[in-house]
Design an enzyme around this catalytic site. Structure first.
Site, mmCIF file in Angstrom:
data_model
loop_
_atom_site.group_PDB
_atom_site.id
_atom_site.type_symbol
_atom_site.label_atom_id
_atom_site.label_comp_id
_atom_site.label_asym_id
_atom_site.label_seq_id
_atom_site.Cartn_x
_atom_site.Cartn_y
_atom_site.Cartn_z
ATOM 1 C CD GLN A 40 48.434 65.585 45.659
ATOM 2 O OE1 GLN A 40 49.263 66.361 46.072
ATOM 3 N NE2 GLN A 40 48.746 64.301 45.465
ATOM 4 C CG HIS A 64 46.752 65.059 41.539
ATOM 5 N ND1 HIS A 64 45.817 64.218 42.114
ATOM 6 C CD2 HIS A 64 47.952 64.442 41.695
ATOM 7 C CE1 HIS A 64 46.427 63.148 42.598
ATOM 8 N NE2 HIS A 64 47.729 63.250 42.362
ATOM 9 N NE ARG A 95 45.226 61.400 48.497
ATOM 10 C CZ ARG A 95 46.239 61.216 47.668
ATOM 11 N NH1 ARG A 95 46.081 61.500 46.390
ATOM 12 N NH2 ARG A 95 47.406 60.800 48.084
ATOM 13 N N GLY A 155 45.292 58.806 43.257
ATOM 14 C CA GLY A 155 46.716 58.850 43.586
ATOM 15 C C GLY A 155 47.074 57.879 44.706
ATOM 16 N NE ARG A 164 48.563 40.611 45.634
ATOM 17 C CZ ARG A 164 49.453 41.534 46.047
ATOM 18 N NH1 ARG A 164 50.568 41.150 46.636
ATOM 19 N NH2 ARG A 164 49.223 42.831 45.846
ATOM 20 C CB SER A 165 49.542 39.207 39.849
ATOM 21 O OG SER A 165 48.893 39.968 40.852
ATOM 22 C CB CYS A 183 51.053 62.545 39.682
ATOM 23 S SG CYS A 183 50.708 62.084 41.372
ATOM 24 C CG ASN A 236 45.973 61.459 39.531
ATOM 25 O OD1 ASN A 236 44.855 61.813 39.168
ATOM 26 N ND2 ASN A 236 46.180 60.390 40.273
ATOM 27 C CE LYS A 290 56.376 61.111 47.245
ATOM 28 N NZ LYS A 290 55.162 60.283 46.975
ATOM 29 C CB VAL A 337 50.185 53.640 37.485
ATOM 30 C CG1 VAL A 337 51.172 54.187 36.440
ATOM 31 C CG2 VAL A 337 49.745 54.762 38.415
HETATM 32 C C1 2RA Z 1 49.447 60.588 45.406
HETATM 33 N N1 2RA Z 1 51.255 61.522 44.060
HETATM 34 O O1 2RA Z 1 48.668 61.272 44.732
HETATM 35 C C2 2RA Z 1 50.907 60.480 45.020
HETATM 36 C C3 2RA Z 1 51.247 59.113 44.551
HETATM 37 N N2 2RA Z 1 50.654 58.786 43.340
HETATM 38 O O2 2RA Z 1 49.095 59.934 46.401
#
Ligand code: 2RA
Length: 329
Positions: A153, A234, A227, A157, A37-38, A126, A307, A205, A12
């Protein structure tokens, strides 16, 4: 504006930098921030290279606005420190979203709630953003009683590890697993961990954030978040029951005139939203708009958005743009 991007090296964070440049955001100084670390890594913004700094260094640099996408734990620890230094934080994690003292903002819906006192502002999840952007004008017109949403999704994400798992599965090689199961040729009915009530955090959420953003706890919401092995964005099948009847063409017209929403809805030309075509765009696309013939005053829709953009980076930056325009920073 002195702008910190916290989580600048993440998925993101990288999109935030891209969108800041695309929108010619008034950045006078960019502060890319990431975990220790970055630190020292270089990122490029508008043709110029910047070294990533650590959290405390960034706090001490007193940015005007900090755009956070670094996870809930980091936000809980560091957002208050940025705010105490005078920086306004816009956070993409779930850490602050349901905090009653924090605003949960989709600019087209409720940016006017913001004041200069808001030093930590929550960016919604998102899958919530794309749904409420479509629901808000319909709630105003017809009053929503209940929402049933099923999401499809993108693996983006979950993050880079999930994208790598899918690519490994395409290639037939074994690698790190972002999910317990294969994602290629599969659909996993679990986004994030489970809560006591049997729903996942992602589903809750959608339930909780929708009520807060629309400022109406009477709205009943239930969700199933799945997913799927795609990267463009999404998709959501949304069933909405209103208190009042509606005309489908009037619904299309209302949505057509809603900022940030694009209606793609013509069965004769097989026109409807698809994540492959939403990818890289900032609009929320809605189609398959039709009356639910099984129940009065009820509508079905199909809602798609990138998303990583409107679902995260772009919404965050639009909040920042509003703060500047309203002279709240
Ligand atoms: C997902 N909305 O898609 C959640 C977090 N970005 O896993």
């Amino acid at each position: 504006m002195r702008i910190a991007v916290v989580g600048a090296t993440g998925m993101v964070g990288e999109v935030m930098l891209k969108v800041l440049a695309e929108r010619n955001f008034p950045v006078t100084e960019l502060i890319p921030v990431a975990s220790e670390r970055s630190v020292g890594k270089e990122i490029e913004y508008k043709g110029k290279k910047y070294k990533v700094v650590g959290m405390q260094t960034a706090v001490d640099m007193k940015a005007d606005i900090a755009l956070f996408s670094a996870g809930g734990d980091t936000s809980l620890e560091w957002a208050p420190k940025f705010a105490a230094a005078g920086t306004t934080v816009i956070d993409n994690s779930s850490a602050w979203r349901m905090d009653p003292t924090k605003k949960l903002i989709v600019p087209e819906i409720n940016a006017t709630e913001l004041t200069a006192a808001d030093k930590i502002i929550a960016n919604p999840n998102c899958s919530t953003i794309q749904m409420v952007l479509v629901l808000a004008p319909l709630h105003k017109k017809y009053n929503i009683k209940r929402v049933i949403v099923s999401t499809y999704q993108s693996i983006t994400g979950t993050g880079v590890k999930a994208v790598q798992q899918l690519e490994n599965e395409y290639a037939g090689v074994q690698g790190d697993m972002a999910y317990k199961y294969p994602i290629h040729r599969n659909a996993i009915p679990q986004c994030d961990s489970f809560e006591e009530n049997g729903y996942t955090k992602e589903e809750m959420k959608l339930v909780r954030e929708t009520k807060k953003i629309l400022s109406d706890n009477t709205i009943a919401v239930t969700a199933t978040a799945v997913r799927v092995p795609i990267v463009g964005g999404h998709s959501e099948a949304v069933n909405v029951e209103f208190s009042n009847d509606f005309d489908v063409n009037e619904v299309r017209n209302i949505l057509h005139h809603t900022d940030g929403v694009v209606v793609q809805d013509n069965n004769d030309t097989y026109t409807y939203p698809m994540p492959m075509y939403a990818q890289g765009k900032d609009d929320v696309f809605v189609g398959r708009i039709r009356r639910d013939e099984s129940q009065e005053n009820t509508l079905n829709m199909w809602i798609v958005a990138d998303n990583l953009r409107k679902g995260a980076a772009t919404n965050t930056i639009q909040i920042a743009e509003y703060l500047i325009a309203a002279k709240l920073v």
